[in-house]
Scaffold this motif. Sequence first.
Motif, mmCIF file in Angstrom:
data_model
loop_
_atom_site.group_PDB
_atom_site.id
_atom_site.type_symbol
_atom_site.label_atom_id
_atom_site.label_comp_id
_atom_site.label_asym_id
_atom_site.label_seq_id
_atom_site.Cartn_x
_atom_site.Cartn_y
_atom_site.Cartn_z
ATOM 1 N N ALA A 229 62.703 57.799 41.943
ATOM 2 C CA ALA A 229 61.590 58.438 42.659
ATOM 3 C C ALA A 229 61.870 58.565 44.146
ATOM 4 O O ALA A 229 61.463 59.549 44.784
ATOM 5 C CB ALA A 229 60.304 57.641 42.418
ATOM 6 N N ALA A 232 63.841 61.776 44.577
ATOM 7 C CA ALA A 232 63.431 62.945 43.787
ATOM 8 C C ALA A 232 63.346 64.213 44.619
ATOM 9 O O ALA A 232 63.627 65.316 44.122
ATOM 10 C CB ALA A 232 62.087 62.668 43.118
ATOM 11 N N LEU A 259 64.453 63.064 36.120
ATOM 12 C CA LEU A 259 63.657 62.128 36.901
ATOM 13 C C LEU A 259 63.353 60.855 36.117
ATOM 14 O O LEU A 259 62.778 59.906 36.661
ATOM 15 C CB LEU A 259 62.347 62.786 37.355
ATOM 16 C CG LEU A 259 62.505 64.009 38.273
ATOM 17 C CD1 LEU A 259 61.156 64.641 38.565
ATOM 18 C CD2 LEU A 259 63.213 63.622 39.573
ATOM 19 N N GLN A 260 63.745 60.837 34.837
ATOM 20 C CA GLN A 260 63.555 59.658 33.984
ATOM 21 C C GLN A 260 64.890 59.293 33.334
ATOM 22 O O GLN A 260 65.687 60.175 33.020
ATOM 23 C CB GLN A 260 62.520 59.937 32.890
ATOM 24 C CG GLN A 260 61.142 60.324 33.407
ATOM 25 C CD GLN A 260 60.456 59.184 34.122
ATOM 26 O OE1 GLN A 260 60.682 58.006 33.819
ATOM 27 N NE2 GLN A 260 59.601 59.514 35.097
#
Length: 403
Positions: A229, A232, A259-260
């Motif tokens: 994060a 990001a 992002l995961q």
Amino acid sequence: MSPEAAGLSSSRLQYLDRYVQQRYVDMGRLPCAMTLIERRGEVAHFSVQGQMDLERTRPLQQDTIFRIYSMTKPITSVALMMLVEEGLIALDDPVHRYIPQWRNLGVYEAGFMETFRTRPTKAPMRIVDLLRHTSGLTYGLQQRTNVDAAYRRFGFGDPAGTGTLEAMIEGLAKIPLEASPGDVWNYSVSTDVLGYLVGKISGIPFEEFLLQRIFAPLGMVDTDFSVPASKASRLASCYVLAPDGRMKLQDDAQTSRFLQPPAFISGGGGLVSTAADYLRFCRMLLNGGSLDGARLLSPKTIELMTANHLPGGKELPDMSVSLFSEASYSGVGFGLGFAVTTDPARTLIPGSQGDFSWGGMASTYFWIDPREQLIVIFMTQLIPSTIYNLRRELRTLVYSAFT
């Protein structure tokens, strides 16, 4: 270092930037373009053009994070060769020594799924076959055969899939090979299998091996299988060429799956990185396996990896059955993780014997020319990588700037 101090022409490099800007970025053929050129150990040119996010008109930045897709493969190959150096695995070992359920894999003859008919392989699949893509495995995206179709049905080798690496290994035990190992060159999930082997043999998860043994020692602080994060905002959006010839958003940076952490840890195409990080990896290779006091491999291992390993000294066009890969030129062979120039005259573009390279599905590309002490890294985000001749043009434009 100034371009002239590196033996390059400033005006020629400015022409390279204008060429890319006018021909690709301004015409809407690429969302962005980053060109990094290092020669004689110093960065001589670093240009940043276009938008990292067209929807929000966010300019590309030097620290932008890109999906490097198959530029993951050389990193995974280095990881495997580190275990070879430790005597934990050998290039001529049969793969079924480490994946016993693959011992009786046959070669496809006819049928589909439950009705597959096979014949025995001429020789067992060896570790070297995985490194040079002569394993007999394939990619579902090749869309050539019923074996490809079976890969697509189960999502094998899809970094965006919900399956795991271990599930792919188990599933491949039930699907025939496309060819007997060593017979043809076919771009494939072979490097994903190498990632599995690195984890199994080292005793730690593959992604942890890369972090502990490669990324941390080299200072590759922005390279991983996902973007945290805190970073990001630096992830670029990715685009795909639509049938009408226009770019269409393929993976929005603000909602990206990157992002995961992924379910499938893909040693063949799962990493994100920056130009600066990948430069450190390339510097290690050019420097014979070490960088800033951290030695990953010996110079002799790098020499082995960057030799042509195709059987009989053949070139890629002689052996390739792939409808999709990151190289297609005459005068090019394949080593242990890289395409290798064997005869520059046959490629019909400038280069040196022994220069080595690879690219990614989103049109990223790098090459290293040891003879000229040259590293070139090109970053963008457009799928597929085969639409334009930009890589070929880049080689011509970069070498034309030599003085």
